[in-house]
Enzyme design. Structure first.
Site: not given
Ligand SMILES: NC(=O)c1ccc[n+]([C@@H]2O[C@H](COP(=O)([O-])OP(=O)(O)OC[C@H]3O[C@@H](n4cnc5c(N)ncnc54)[C@H](OP(=O)(O)O)[C@@H]3O)[C@@H](O)[C@H]2O)c1
Length: 239
Positions: A138, A152, A156
């Site tokens: 991030s 968080y 990251k």
């Molecule tokens: N959205 C943002 O603003 C943002 C910004 C910077 C970085 N990120 C990073 O980008 C990545 C994707 O984010 P996103 O926004 O697309 O989030 P998201 O929609 O929550 O997708 C992440 C997916 O990972 C799965 N997951 C979580 N823990 C897990 C585990 N232990 N084993 C297997 N699957 C797991 C979850 O599905 P289940 O619950 O079905 O397992 C979830 O749907 C993450 O690493 C997040 O930290 C996001």
């Protein structure tokens, strides 16, 4: 297509970055195997994405070593071989220091740091010359600072360091490891939409396709001289 004949295991597929990444990989010719904990959601996502290519899923929790191994074993059984890994599982929690709980800090370490490291630990023997691994950091773990989220941001930052260490460790085997570092992404992926019209350069958030397209590029030979990098994908807002 750039990923014809390649199989990509995408761990952490939900309604945001995971589905957008799976979609872009499929459109680029890859065979995709998705993983997450919620079978119901994976089934839905597979239904939506099947018209774009060969996509399947396995269910599991990657935050422990045995869970990550199970995901990789099941994936191997379904697809035979794994060429590239997109390790996207992660989460976010607000955690001002005076209110920080053990559950919050452990939760962030499990989701953001243990998941990608254990997944690579389980799958590294499948990888070889030309393989690419992408993790998610991030901008708040690397290029910028915001307050109230030490759990968080510090995990990251750990991902960014892991990428550096692992890229050095695996480069002799021809395996590249990089990360993307987004700022804020929406969770509303829909195939074939005009996603570019949904953001403006310099804006604070973006549709997941903006980040997924960089993940996709990192899987292709076009990025083969990029290794051990943490690429900000934030519309320039870290400045
Ligand atoms: N959205 C943002 O603003 C943002 C910004 C910077 C970085 N990120 C990073 O980008 C990545 C994707 O984010 P996103 O926004 O697309 O989030 P998201 O929609 O929550 O997708 C992440 C997916 O990972 C799965 N997951 C979580 N823990 C897990 C585990 N232990 N084993 C297997 N699957 C797991 C979850 O599905 P289940 O619950 O079905 O397992 C979830 O749907 C993450 O690493 C997040 O930290 C996001």
């Amino acid at each position: 297509m750039r990923l014809d004949g390649k199989t990509v295991l995408v761990i952490g597929v939900g309604p945001g970055l995971g589905s957008a990444t799976a979609y872009m990989l499929l459109k680029d010719g890859a065979r995709v195997i998705m993983a997450a904990r919620s079978e119901e959601r994976l089934r839905e996502i597979r239904k939506v994405l099947s018209k774009y290519g060969n996509v399947d899923y396995v269910v599991g929790d990657a935050s422990g070593q045995s869970g990550a191994r199970k995901i990789v074993e099941e994936a191997r059984k379904k697809v035979g071989r794994i060429d590239h890994l997109a390790l996207l599982a992660g989460n976010y929690v607000d955690s001002p220091i005076e209110n920080l709980t053990e559950e919050q800090l452990d939760g962030m370490i499990n989701a953001n740091l243990k998941s990608p490291i254990y997944a690579l630990n389980a799958a590294v023997k499948d990888l070889g010359q030309g393989s690419s691994v992408v993790m998610v950091s991030s901008v708040f773990g690397t290029y910028a600072t915001s307050t109230g989220n030490v759990a968080y941001s510090s995990t990251k930052a750990g991902v960014a360091k892991a990428v550096e260490v692992l890229a050095s460790e695996l480069s002799g085997r021809g395996i590249r490891i990089n990360a993307v570092a987004p700022r804020a992404m929406d969770h509303d992926f829909v195939p074939e939409r005009d996603w570019r019209s949904k953001r403006k350069l310099g804006g604070k958030s973006c549709p997941p396709e903006d980040v997924a397209s960089v993940v996709n590029w990192l899987m292709t030979d076009e990025s083969e001289w990029v290794d051990g990098a943490v690429i900000p994908v934030d519309g320039g807002t870290r400045r």
